[in-house]
Write a protein that holds these residues in place. Structure first.
Motif, PDB file in Angstrom:
ATOM      1  N   LEU A  62       0.880  -1.166   0.000  1.00 10.29           N
ATOM      2  CA  LEU A  62       0.000   0.000   0.000  1.00 10.29           C
ATOM      3  C   LEU A  62       0.922   1.222   0.000  1.00 10.29           C
ATOM      4  O   LEU A  62       1.430   1.638   1.038  1.00 10.29           O
ATOM      5  N   GLU A  63       1.168   1.759  -1.186  1.00 10.12           N
ATOM      6  CA  GLU A  63       2.159   2.823  -1.307  1.00 10.12           C
ATOM      7  C   GLU A  63       1.564   4.217  -1.459  1.00 10.12           C
ATOM      8  O   GLU A  63       2.125   5.194  -0.995  1.00 10.12           O
ATOM      9  N   LYS A  64       0.430   4.354  -2.126  1.00 13.81           N
ATOM     10  CA  LYS A  64      -0.126   5.682  -2.415  1.00 13.81           C
ATOM     11  C   LYS A  64      -0.848   6.226  -1.185  1.00 13.81           C
ATOM     12  O   LYS A  64      -1.975   5.840  -0.884  1.00 13.81           O
ATOM     13  N   VAL A  65      -0.169   7.116  -0.475  1.00 10.47           N
ATOM     14  CA  VAL A  65      -0.743   7.695   0.739  1.00 10.47           C
ATOM     15  C   VAL A  65      -2.026   8.456   0.431  1.00 10.47           C
ATOM     16  O   VAL A  65      -2.957   8.491   1.237  1.00 10.47           O
ATOM     17  N   SER A  66      -2.100   9.033  -0.752  1.00 10.39           N
ATOM     18  CA  SER A  66      -3.289   9.812  -1.139  1.00 10.39           C
ATOM     19  C   SER A  66      -4.546   8.955  -1.194  1.00 10.39           C
ATOM     20  O   SER A  66      -5.665   9.465  -1.089  1.00 10.39           O
ATOM     21  N   GLU A  67      -4.382   7.630  -1.356  1.00  2.95           N
ATOM     22  CA  GLU A  67      -5.533   6.729  -1.457  1.00  2.95           C
ATOM     23  C   GLU A  67      -6.050   6.277  -0.090  1.00  2.95           C
ATOM     24  O   GLU A  67      -7.123   5.698   0.011  1.00  2.95           O
ATOM     25  N   PHE A  68      -5.275   6.511   0.971  1.00  2.00           N
ATOM     26  CA  PHE A  68      -5.651   6.002   2.287  1.00  2.00           C
ATOM     27  C   PHE A  68      -7.016   6.511   2.760  1.00  2.00           C
ATOM     28  O   PHE A  68      -7.817   5.726   3.292  1.00  2.00           O
ATOM     29  N   PRO A  69      -7.352   7.815   2.583  1.00  2.00           N
ATOM     30  CA  PRO A  69      -8.688   8.269   3.008  1.00  2.00           C
ATOM     31  C   PRO A  69      -9.818   7.551   2.281  1.00  2.00           C
ATOM     32  O   PRO A  69     -10.878   7.285   2.874  1.00  2.00           O
ATOM     33  N   VAL A  70      -9.607   7.209   1.004  1.00  2.00           N
ATOM     34  CA  VAL A  70     -10.618   6.475   0.229  1.00  2.00           C
ATOM     35  C   VAL A  70     -10.797   5.068   0.808  1.00  2.00           C
ATOM     36  O   VAL A  70     -11.923   4.579   0.958  1.00  2.00           O
ATOM     37  N   ILE A  71      -9.663   4.419   1.136  1.00  2.00           N
ATOM     38  CA  ILE A  71      -9.722   3.062   1.705  1.00  2.00           C
ATOM     39  C   ILE A  71     -10.482   3.082   3.031  1.00  2.00           C
ATOM     40  O   ILE A  71     -11.366   2.249   3.268  1.00  2.00           O
ATOM     41  N   VAL A  72     -10.164   4.059   3.885  1.00  2.00           N
ATOM     42  CA  VAL A  72     -10.804   4.150   5.207  1.00  2.00           C
ATOM     43  C   VAL A  72     -12.312   4.387   5.073  1.00  2.00           C
ATOM     44  O   VAL A  72     -13.118   3.704   5.714  1.00  2.00           O
ATOM     45  N   GLU A  73     -12.704   5.338   4.212  1.00  2.00           N
ATOM     46  CA  GLU A  73     -14.131   5.639   4.035  1.00  2.00           C
ATOM     47  C   GLU A  73     -14.881   4.454   3.438  1.00  2.00           C
ATOM     48  O   GLU A  73     -16.032   4.192   3.794  1.00  2.00           O
ATOM     49  N   SER A  74     -14.227   3.734   2.526  1.00  2.00           N
ATOM     50  CA  SER A  74     -14.862   2.540   1.931  1.00  2.00           C
ATOM     51  C   SER A  74     -15.106   1.474   2.995  1.00  2.00           C
ATOM     52  O   SER A  74     -16.166   0.831   3.023  1.00  2.00           O
ATOM     53  N   LEU A  75     -14.117   1.285   3.875  1.00  2.00           N
ATOM     54  CA  LEU A  75     -14.269   0.299   4.953  1.00  2.00           C
ATOM     55  C   LEU A  75     -15.376   0.716   5.924  1.00  2.00           C
ATOM     56  O   LEU A  75     -16.141  -0.128   6.405  1.00  2.00           O
ATOM     57  N   LYS A  76     -15.476   2.019   6.218  1.00  2.00           N
ATOM     58  CA  LYS A  76     -16.556   2.503   7.083  1.00  2.00           C
ATOM     59  C   LYS A  76     -17.926   2.219   6.459  1.00  2.00           C
ATOM     60  O   LYS A  76     -18.863   1.794   7.151  1.00  2.00           O
ATOM     61  N   CYS A  77     -18.041   2.474   5.151  1.00  2.00           N
ATOM     62  CA  CYS A  77     -19.306   2.194   4.448  1.00  2.00           C
ATOM     63  C   CYS A  77     -19.647   0.709   4.520  1.00  2.00           C
ATOM     64  O   CYS A  77     -20.795   0.328   4.774  1.00  2.00           O
ATOM     65  N   LEU A  78     -18.629  -0.142   4.301  1.00  2.00           N
ATOM     66  CA  LEU A  78     -18.852  -1.584   4.348  1.00  2.00           C
ATOM     67  C   LEU A  78     -19.287  -2.028   5.751  1.00  2.00           C
ATOM     68  O   LEU A  78     -20.139  -2.904   5.889  1.00  2.00           O
ATOM     69  N   CYS A  79     -18.704  -1.410   6.784  1.00  2.00           N
ATOM     70  CA  CYS A  79     -19.111  -1.735   8.166  1.00  2.00           C
ATOM     71  C   CYS A  79     -20.597  -1.448   8.368  1.00  2.00           C
ATOM     72  O   CYS A  79     -21.340  -2.297   8.890  1.00  2.00           O
ATOM     73  N   ASN A  80     -21.043  -0.274   7.959  1.00  2.00           N
ATOM     74  CA  ASN A  80     -22.458   0.097   8.112  1.00  2.00           C
ATOM     75  C   ASN A  80     -23.367  -0.826   7.304  1.00  2.00           C
ATOM     76  O   ASN A  80     -24.409  -1.281   7.779  1.00  2.00           O
ATOM     77  N   ILE A  81     -22.973  -1.069   6.055  1.00  2.00           N
ATOM     78  CA  ILE A  81     -23.825  -1.867   5.153  1.00  2.00           C
ATOM     79  C   ILE A  81     -23.930  -3.308   5.643  1.00  2.00           C
ATOM     80  O   ILE A  81     -25.025  -3.891   5.686  1.00  2.00           O
ATOM     81  N   VAL A  82     -22.794  -3.903   6.037  1.00  2.00           N
ATOM     82  CA  VAL A  82     -22.816  -5.286   6.520  1.00  2.00           C
ATOM     83  C   VAL A  82     -23.621  -5.395   7.815  1.00  2.00           C
ATOM     84  O   VAL A  82     -24.373  -6.352   8.020  1.00  2.00           O
ATOM     85  N   PHE A  83     -23.487  -4.399   8.692  1.00  2.00           N
ATOM     86  CA  PHE A  83     -24.211  -4.430   9.966  1.00  2.00           C
ATOM     87  C   PHE A  83     -25.718  -4.300   9.765  1.00  2.00           C
ATOM     88  O   PHE A  83     -26.504  -4.948  10.462  1.00  2.00           O
ATOM     89  N   ASN A  84     -26.132  -3.482   8.810  1.00  2.00           N
ATOM     90  CA  ASN A  84     -27.560  -3.153   8.653  1.00  2.00           C
ATOM     91  C   ASN A  84     -28.293  -3.960   7.588  1.00  2.00           C
ATOM     92  O   ASN A  84     -29.520  -3.889   7.513  1.00  2.00           O
ATOM     93  N   SER A  85     -27.565  -4.700   6.757  1.00  2.00           N
ATOM     94  CA  SER A  85     -28.217  -5.387   5.633  1.00  2.00           C
ATOM     95  C   SER A  85     -27.945  -6.888   5.648  1.00  2.00           C
ATOM     96  O   SER A  85     -26.791  -7.320   5.582  1.00  2.00           O
ATOM     97  N   GLN A  86     -29.024  -7.677   5.710  1.00  2.00           N
ATOM     98  CA  GLN A  86     -28.864  -9.140   5.636  1.00  2.00           C
ATOM     99  C   GLN A  86     -28.361  -9.573   4.271  1.00  2.00           C
ATOM    100  O   GLN A  86     -27.594 -10.530   4.154  1.00  2.00           O
ATOM    101  N   MET A  87     -28.783  -8.855   3.231  1.00  2.00           N
ATOM    102  CA  MET A  87     -28.307  -9.169   1.888  1.00  2.00           C
ATOM    103  C   MET A  87     -26.789  -8.996   1.801  1.00  2.00           C
ATOM    104  O   MET A  87     -26.075  -9.826   1.222  1.00  2.00           O
ATOM    105  N   ALA A  88     -26.288  -7.912   2.408  1.00  2.00           N
ATOM    106  CA  ALA A  88     -24.840  -7.662   2.410  1.00  2.00           C
ATOM    107  C   ALA A  88     -24.105  -8.757   3.177  1.00  2.00           C
ATOM    108  O   ALA A  88     -22.993  -9.154   2.800  1.00  2.00           O
ATOM    109  N   GLN A  89     -24.720  -9.258   4.234  1.00  3.50           N
ATOM    110  CA  GLN A  89     -24.095 -10.327   5.015  1.00  3.50           C
ATOM    111  C   GLN A  89     -23.961 -11.599   4.179  1.00  3.50           C
ATOM    112  O   GLN A  89     -22.941 -12.297   4.228  1.00  3.50           O
TER     113      GLN A  89
END
Length: 459
Positions: A62-89
């Motif tokens: 993981l070399e591109k530091v500029s991409e780190f905020p995108v990775i973090v926000e994507s993981l946050k979205c996945l946390c919410n979606i997996v927690f709230n959606s049975q389909m996502a699970q």
């Protein structure tokens, strides 16, 4: 819903990083609403988020530091979606999300500056293992989650090993940073799910080593502090929960031999008892809190009970701290502010589980000897445990303990003949009520007693 669909259409395009972050921040907020989630939770949309979170990447870095905020926000979205959606699970299983998360962790396990990525990766792993029992066994055996997550903890604590299961503790060092603490807490929660069924299975030698390493890391965890008192308590609480999953035979690493250089006040029989003392203080704080005993107190009480039952040095140290030689015999055992007084009060708590584990802990400290337990608690407080164990008539439990006897203090020896066994404290001799009765009154009371016994035997 239209806004969510529009965001996903934008995210597949080649757009600047700042725009991606803004889109993902909006999606993260909207993904808390289950009604919106239903139509937008599709395999294609999940794959978009996986790609942005670098969960589909095949490269090893993981070399591109500029991409780190995108990775973090994507993981946050996945946390919410997996927690709230049975389909996502369900889609998480289909997309093998747990394996992808472990791969991402391996890429950044030793990288200090990407704690946020590790933290939300671990949170998502915790959610998956919480919602799917199948993923727990996959993490444990197929994905080698136990050593991986233990290494994440080692990295968060910056552990330096001085021996196979001993780490260097700098008591004057700075506390953990908020990011390191959050990362460690998420790793502890994920490890709890991975090891939750460990006690059901037979432990292999390789597993025994891994559990000992983990217990040694948890010992280190108990001896360090977080950025605030609340964060330290949360960190230690999760460490206690995880220690409850460790096979009791592997908990011997919680204590270690003292070195010649150490001048430790928590020494006992040549062993360093700092971690056990922290657990004891943690237990007392939870008692003083006065609420949520079942969730907050029973895990640490159960842990101390099992440690005491299996490891003689731990039991003797805890006996010395909790049940020191008895000197105060004028007050009831439940009256006062010592740890013994607080635990005796719990022996008559309304919550059956709390009552049982508090009594069990004291019973084990007394080597499961009824006479010793009664000395410290009184018959009235101990009756519930003794009835449940079939020991109301005295005796000792089934477990074997060494035969070394308690040494009674002079105060206890002198007061012993006048101690009320029911209440467990010294009482002034009461006048005999029969002395002032006439012969007719004595005969009347005797017949009254005979009638009561006759009624008792009949009904």
């Amino acid at each position: 819903q239209k806004l969510c669909e529009g965001i996903f259409k934008v995210l597949v395009k080649d757009i600047p990083t700042t725009c991606q972050v803004s889109c993902l921040e909006v999606l993260r907020i909207l993904s808390r609403d289950k009604k919106i989630l239903v139509p937008v939770t599709t395999k294609e949309n999940m794959q978009i988020l996986l790609r942005l979170a670098k969960l589909n990447e095949s490269d090893d870095s993981l070399e591109k530091v500029s991409e780190f905020p995108v990775i973090v926000e994507s993981l946050k979205c996945l946390c919410n979606i997996v927690f709230n959606s049975q389909m996502a699970q369900q889609l998480s299983l289909e997309l093998n999300l747990a394996a992808k998360l472990c791969n991402l962790l391996r890429k950044c396990k030793d990288r200090k500056f990407i704690n946020d990525i590790k933290c939300f990766d671990l949170r998502l792993l915790f959610l998956l293992s919480l919602l799917h029992t199948d993923i727990r066994s996959q993490l444990r055996y197929e994905l080698q989650g136990l050593p991986l997550l233990t290494q994440i903890l080692e990295s968060a604590f910056s552990i330096k090993w001085t021996d196979e299961y001993e780490s260097a503790i700098d008591h004057n060092g700075p506390p953990l940073s908020p990011q390191e603490t959050d990362c460690a807490i998420e790793a502890l929660k994920a490890l709890f799910n991975v090891t939750v069924d460990s006690w059901k299975t037979k432990i292999r030698q390789s597993d025994s080593h891994q559990f000992r390493v983990m217990a040694a890391v948890l010992r280190h965890c108990l001896l360090i502090a977080g950025p605030t008192e609340d964060k330290t308590e949360e960190l230690h609480s999760n460490a206690v929960n995880l220690l409850s999953n460790v096979p009791v035979s592997c908990l011997d690493v919680l204590i270690c031999p003292l070195t010649h250089e150490e001048n430790n006040t928590m020494a006992y029989n040549g062993m360093n008892m700092e971690a056990i003392h922290v657990l004891l203080n943690f237990m007392e704080k939870r008692i003083d809190k006065g609420s949520s005993y079942r969730e907050g107190l029973t895990p640490v009480l159960s842990l101390l009970t099992e440690c005491s039952r299996a490891h003689r040095n731990i039991r003797k140290f805890l006996k010395d701290q909790v049940l020191p030689p008895l000197r105060d015999v004028t007050n009831r055992p439940e009256v006062g502010s010592t740890v013994r007084n607080k635990l005796v009060r719990l022996m008559t708590h309304v919550d059956l589980g709390v009552k049982q584990i508090a009594a069990e802990f004291l019973f084990v400290l007394c080597k499961e000897r009824v006479d010793s337990l009664l000395k410290y608690t009184g018959y009235g407080n101990a009756a519930g445990l003794l009835a449940a164990r079939g020991l109301l008539a005295g005796g000792r439990g089934d477990n074997w303990y060494s035969e070394d006897e308690d040494t009674d203090t002079e105060e206890y020896k002198n007061a012993k003949p006048n101690i009320n066994l029911i209440t467990g404290h010294l009482e002034e001799p009461m006048p005999n009520p029969i002395d002032e009765m006439t012969e007719e009154q004595k005969e009347y009371e005797a017949m009254k007693l005979v009638n009561m016994l006759d009624k008792l035997s009949r009904y």
